[in-house]
Design a protein around this motif. Sequence first.
Motif, PDB file in Angstrom:
ATOM      1  N   ALA A  72       0.823  -1.207   0.000  1.00 41.71           N
ATOM      2  CA  ALA A  72       0.000   0.000   0.000  1.00 41.71           C
ATOM      3  C   ALA A  72       0.856   1.256   0.000  1.00 41.71           C
ATOM      4  O   ALA A  72       2.008   1.241   0.412  1.00 41.71           O
ATOM      5  CB  ALA A  72      -0.908   0.013   1.235  1.00 41.71           C
ATOM      6  N   ILE A  73       0.250   2.334  -0.451  1.00 37.96           N
ATOM      7  CA  ILE A  73       0.824   3.668  -0.320  1.00 37.96           C
ATOM      8  C   ILE A  73      -0.184   4.468   0.522  1.00 37.96           C
ATOM      9  O   ILE A  73      -1.375   4.479   0.218  1.00 37.96           O
ATOM     10  CB  ILE A  73       1.078   4.337  -1.688  1.00 37.96           C
ATOM     11  CG1 ILE A  73       1.738   5.698  -1.509  1.00 37.96           C
ATOM     12  CG2 ILE A  73      -0.175   4.442  -2.511  1.00 37.96           C
ATOM     13  CD1 ILE A  73       2.153   6.363  -2.827  1.00 37.96           C
ATOM     14  N   THR A  74       0.293   5.069   1.596  1.00 43.14           N
ATOM     15  CA  THR A  74      -0.592   5.844   2.477  1.00 43.14           C
ATOM     16  C   THR A  74       0.104   7.137   2.888  1.00 43.14           C
ATOM     17  O   THR A  74       0.278   7.410   4.070  1.00 43.14           O
ATOM     18  CB  THR A  74      -0.970   5.028   3.733  1.00 43.14           C
ATOM     19  OG1 THR A  74       0.237   4.614   4.389  1.00 43.14           O
ATOM     20  CG2 THR A  74      -1.808   3.824   3.405  1.00 43.14           C
ATOM     21  N   ASP A  75       0.498   7.917   1.912  1.00 44.97           N
ATOM     22  CA  ASP A  75       1.227   9.158   2.189  1.00 44.97           C
ATOM     23  C   ASP A  75       0.368  10.154   2.967  1.00 44.97           C
ATOM     24  O   ASP A  75      -0.859  10.124   2.904  1.00 44.97           O
ATOM     25  CB  ASP A  75       1.699   9.793   0.882  1.00 44.97           C
ATOM     26  CG  ASP A  75       2.823   9.018   0.239  1.00 44.97           C
ATOM     27  OD1 ASP A  75       3.526   8.296   0.962  1.00 44.97           O
ATOM     28  OD2 ASP A  75       2.999   9.126  -0.984  1.00 44.97           O
ATOM     29  N   HIS A  76       1.041  11.050   3.674  1.00 40.86           N
ATOM     30  CA  HIS A  76       0.368  12.088   4.445  1.00 40.86           C
ATOM     31  C   HIS A  76      -0.194  13.164   3.517  1.00 40.86           C
ATOM     32  O   HIS A  76       0.526  13.755   2.727  1.00 40.86           O
ATOM     33  CB  HIS A  76       1.353  12.787   5.394  1.00 40.86           C
ATOM     34  CG  HIS A  76       1.678  12.012   6.620  1.00 40.86           C
ATOM     35  ND1 HIS A  76       0.801  11.850   7.657  1.00 40.86           N
ATOM     36  CD2 HIS A  76       2.799  11.366   6.983  1.00 40.86           C
ATOM     37  CE1 HIS A  76       1.369  11.139   8.604  1.00 40.86           C
ATOM     38  NE2 HIS A  76       2.589  10.820   8.220  1.00 40.86           N
ATOM     39  N   GLY A  81       1.737  10.636  -5.446  1.00 39.87           N
ATOM     40  CA  GLY A  81       2.483   9.468  -5.906  1.00 39.87           C
ATOM     41  C   GLY A  81       1.624   8.324  -6.396  1.00 39.87           C
ATOM     42  O   GLY A  81       2.153   7.296  -6.816  1.00 39.87           O
ATOM     43  N   ALA A  82       0.309   8.461  -6.363  1.00 41.46           N
ATOM     44  CA  ALA A  82      -0.586   7.343  -6.680  1.00 41.46           C
ATOM     45  C   ALA A  82      -0.387   6.796  -8.098  1.00 41.46           C
ATOM     46  O   ALA A  82      -0.349   5.580  -8.296  1.00 41.46           O
ATOM     47  CB  ALA A  82      -2.039   7.751  -6.467  1.00 41.46           C
ATOM     48  N   ILE A  83      -0.261   7.657  -9.078  1.00 39.22           N
ATOM     49  CA  ILE A  83      -0.132   7.197 -10.468  1.00 39.22           C
ATOM     50  C   ILE A  83       1.216   6.510 -10.680  1.00 39.22           C
ATOM     51  O   ILE A  83       1.282   5.417 -11.255  1.00 39.22           O
ATOM     52  CB  ILE A  83      -0.344   8.357 -11.455  1.00 39.22           C
ATOM     53  CG1 ILE A  83      -1.801   8.822 -11.366  1.00 39.22           C
ATOM     54  CG2 ILE A  83       0.014   7.939 -12.877  1.00 39.22           C
ATOM     55  CD1 ILE A  83      -2.120  10.065 -12.147  1.00 39.22           C
TER      56      ILE A  83
END
Length: 119
Positions: A72-76, A81-83
Motif C-alpha cells: 500500500a501507499i498511504t502518504d500524508h 504518488g498514486a499514479i
Amino acid sequence: MNKQTYLLAEEKLFRHLDRDNTNNEKENLLKIFVSDNFSHLYVHTEYSKLGGTIRLIDLFKKAKEYTMPAIAITDHSNMFGAIDFYKQANGIKPIIGCELYVELRSRFVKIPSNINFEF
C-alpha cells in the motif's frame, strides 16, 4: 521464498526483537514477517508531506525480494504518488490510500486551548 531472502529477513527481524524473546516466539514472528501473504498496508513514500523517505523504485524492489503479493501507499495529506505507484507495481497488487486529517469545523475557526470543547 528462497533461503537467502529468509536469512536476510531473519537477521533484520532479530536485530529489532527484545533479547528476552524465546526462539519459538522469534520463529513465529519471522514466519509472519516473511510469509508470502504479508503485505505492508501503512507505507509513507518519498511523496509524503510529513514523513517517509523510501523511493518507489526501492519499495517495489524490496517487495519483490520478499515476495509480497501487495503493498500500500498511504502518504500524508496527498496522493501525488498514486499514479507512479500504480505504474511501477508490475505484478504486485497496488493498494492506494492516503492518511488525512479531518476537521469537523472550518480550519479558520480558532478555539482557545484553555476551553474544553466537546463535539
